[in-house]
Structure formats: C-alpha cells, structure tokens
Design an enzyme around this catalytic site. Structure first.
Site, PDB file in Angstrom:
ATOM      1  N   HIS A 239      -7.950   6.340   0.074  1.00 52.88           N
ATOM      2  CA  HIS A 239      -7.492   4.968   0.361  1.00 52.88           C
ATOM      3  C   HIS A 239      -8.620   4.124   0.972  1.00 52.88           C
ATOM      4  CE1 HIS A 239      -3.506   6.124  -0.758  1.00 52.88           C
ATOM      5  NE2 HIS A 239      -3.394   6.990   0.234  1.00 52.88           N
ATOM      6  N   ASP A 290      -2.362   9.479  -7.142  1.00 51.97           N
ATOM      7  CA  ASP A 290      -1.605   9.524  -5.894  1.00 51.97           C
ATOM      8  C   ASP A 290      -0.110   9.780  -6.124  1.00 51.97           C
ATOM      9  OD1 ASP A 290      -0.886   9.368  -3.259  1.00 51.97           O
ATOM     10  OD2 ASP A 290      -1.702   7.387  -2.878  1.00 51.97           O
TER      11      ASP A 290
END
Ligand SMILES: [Zn+2]
Length: 392
Positions: A239, A290
C-alpha cells in the site's frame, strides 16, 4: 518500428512477460459482490468492510480455503498471471487453537496454486494483537500467534517442505504495525535476514493506523520499521498510501519496494499514494490484486498511473521517455512483482491476441501503450511458462 525489449510479435500473437501479483489474499475471492451495499454502521469505510471480511474468515475450513483459492488462481492465470505472492494470515481454528498440522491452511493455498498452474510465494503472516493494548478478538484469533517463536517455526516448516520446489517460495509477513508489537519487529527482521526471505508488510493503508503508531511509538510507521532493521532490498511495503515524503526516502534509500493495489485501494476507499514522492525517492514499484474484488492485471498496472493523474490533476505524470511509461508499468506488474516475492524472472510469457477488437486500429509502435492503458483480460489468449517452472 521500435517495440522495446518487452514485446515480441509472432504472427497474430504478441508475447510479453507474464503478470505477477505480489499481494493477494486468495480467500477474499469468496467475498466478491458481498460488500457493495450500505452496512449497518451509517457510514462505510475500510473498517466496516473489514467486519464483512472477518465474517468470511471465521467460516473457513482448509477444504473451503482450497476451493476458493483454486477459483482465485484459475481466474488470475486466465488473465495472464503466472506468479502470486499470497499474504496468508488465516492460520488457526476459529477459537485460535492451532490445527494439529499447524500449517494446514497454508498448505491448502499452496496446493491450490499448484493445481491451477501458478507459482506461489507463501508469505506466512505474523499477527498478534487487535491494536496497541488490544488483544486479538473475534476472527482475529484465527490469525493470532500467541508466541513469536511458534510462528517462526511455522515458516521453517514451510521452508523445509517446499524449499526444493521451483514453483514455490516462502516469505515472512509481519501483518502491520497495528497487529505486531514493536518488540517483535527486530527479531522478525533478523529471522528474515538469516533465511534471506522476502519480507512483506502492510504499511500505512489507513490514516487511523498511522495515528495509532505515532501515539504508541512516537514514530511514523516507516520510521519505526527503519529503526527495527526491516528495510532493505527484500522489503515490500504493501500500500504505502499515507506516507510522509521522508518515509518514501527511507524506502528508496534501502532499495525497498512498494506494492500498489489500485483496484482494492479504490474499492476500500484507502486513497492513492503520493507516487511523485515514491518515484523521486527511487522506490521500486510492483502491483497486487489484494482483495480480488476484480481480477484484471491491466487495471492494476495502469491504476498506478491513473490514480496519480486523479491525485495531481495532471496527465503522463512520469515524464521519463526511456524506458517508456508503458514499459515501466508492465515491468512493475510482471518482473518486479515476481522479484518482490522471491522469484528471479517472470516465469514465462502472456500471449496477447494481436487481432483482438480492443487492439484494432492500433499500430505496432503504440501497441504496448494501448495494451497498458486500453486493454483487459479479454485480449489474453493464455500463458506460456518457461525455464524450470513445472506450472503448466
Ligand atoms: Zn492486504
């Protein structure tokens, strides 16, 4: 016609390095379509989505993990992906008791990858607490390691079982500064160094997590990780959304990688990282699927750049001309992702249908740009593994 080193034309096909997704939670493929209506809380954000994800996590069995992961990996491969980094954290029984075979859940994910013909790096996640001063509760007990040494032994078990398999890597993944007590960070870093393992961690996905880290330690997340010795060329910050510019510089100086997950970060309302700072600091980039909210490696790849355009109100935000922006984005979504999870190469090629409707009217010179910014999985004919991979 300059096609660059990335693209080979062969009749009606174009060949490029196969995609690699460096950050996956395969079981979340079981949530598709399930968290897109208003929840009971009045507002919906990452934390309310997490409640829905925890409900799914509580329901899993090893058989269910195998079945869901097979769907996830089958879809990834059909979209041109040959390598997956699986950030695996559902380890224990629903009440937190380890299974008799402590790594049975990880084995189920590895089995799924092998059955579907994708290479896997099992990033065994370490998780301990719900947050600073908060014990693991509810579904978190399935993730939670009471004892760090037991968790590290699980990594060694996985290394012993799979170390000789050309299609499997093992890495270690302290979950986040929220879930890991600060005192565990240095021993995890030392363990990763001793075994030369990929070392992945969720970093600064949400502002609340950054604030909690500052309150607990007086340091921002990447500052804390630098002090504990985690940063280095094998470190992947997943991230890296809410970093201060100085944190990007710490990552860049260490030769670390940032894994950007645009489709998930949009879906969860996470935000988009300050890509200008990451690029200026020389941080290497890769991409991750993800949450599997959608399976489109093209969208992940261009999402890095398109998110930056939305953030900055500019176009073509990286003005380097050689290699081109498209070449660099493709590299992030293929070779860099594979390297970030411990493989030396992309593992093979993705075969593109040069005659696909999405590529009509596109000349060869602009083919890669059109693939990156305008195509999707429907142009993928298949993947061709290479080298010593036994993925078929
Ligand atoms: Zn994640």
């Amino acid at each position: 016609v300059t096609l660059g080193p990335w693209l080979q034309l062969a009749g009606a096909d174009a060949l490029l390095p196969a995609f690699a997704t460096a950050h996956s939670h395969a079981f979340q493929r079981g949530m598709r379509g399930l968290a897109q209506r208003p929840g009971p809380a009045g507002t919906d954000d990452f934390w309310t989505w997490r409640e829905a994800m925890y409900r799914l996590a509580l329901s899993l069995t090893p058989e269910r993990v195998l079945a869901i992961s097979r769907v996830a990996f089958r879809e990834l491969r059909a979209a041109g992906t040959l390598t997956v980094g699986e950030f695996h954290y559902v380890h224990h029984q629903p009440d937190g008791t380890p299974y008799d075979d402590r790594t049975v859940m990880a084995e189920a994910v590895i089995e799924a990858a092998k059955a579907e013909g994708v290479r896997i790096s099992l990033l065994r996640t370490i998780y301990h607490r719900g947050g600073p001063g908060k014990p693991a509760e509810g579904a978190q007990r399935r993730f939670s390691d009471g004892d760090l040494d037991d968790a590290l032994r699980d990594v060694e078990t996985l290394l012993a079982r799979h170390g000789a398999d050309a299609d499997v890597r093992v890495g270690i993944a302290p979950h986040s500064v929220r879930a890991i007590p600060p005192a565990w960070l240095a021993p995890i870093a030392a363990f990763a160094e001793r075994h030369a393992l990929p070392l992945h961690m969720h970093v600064a996905e949400q502002p609340a997590e950054v604030a909690a880290c500052v309150a607990e330690t007086g340091r921002r997340p990447v500052e804390l990780l630098a002090e504990a010795g985690l940063l280095g060329p094998r470190f992947v910050a997943v991230h890296a959304t809410h970093l201060a510019p100085a944190e990007a510089e710490l990552l860049g100086r260490a030769g670390a990688v940032a894994c950007i997950n645009p489709t998930t970060e949009r879906d969860l309302g996470d935000g988009h990282p300050d890509l200008a700072s990451l690029r200026a600091a020389g941080v290497r980039l890769c991409t991750g699927i993800d949450s599997h909210v959608s399976t489109d490696p093209f969208e992940e790849m261009r999402g890095i750049e398109l998110g930056e355009r939305l953030r900055t109100l500019r176009r073509v935000t990286d003005r380097t001309t050689s290699p081109t922006l498209a070449e660099r984005l493709w590299r992030a979504a293929s070779l860099e992702g594979a390297r970030a999870v411990g493989f030396d190469d992309a593992g093979g090629s993705v075969v593109i249908d040069r005659e696909a409707l999405q590529l009509a009217l596109v000349d060869d010179e602009h083919l890669l740009d059109a693939l990156v910014f305008s195509a999707g999985p429907s142009v993928v004919k298949g993947v061709v593994p290479s080298g010593n991979s036994t993925a078929r």
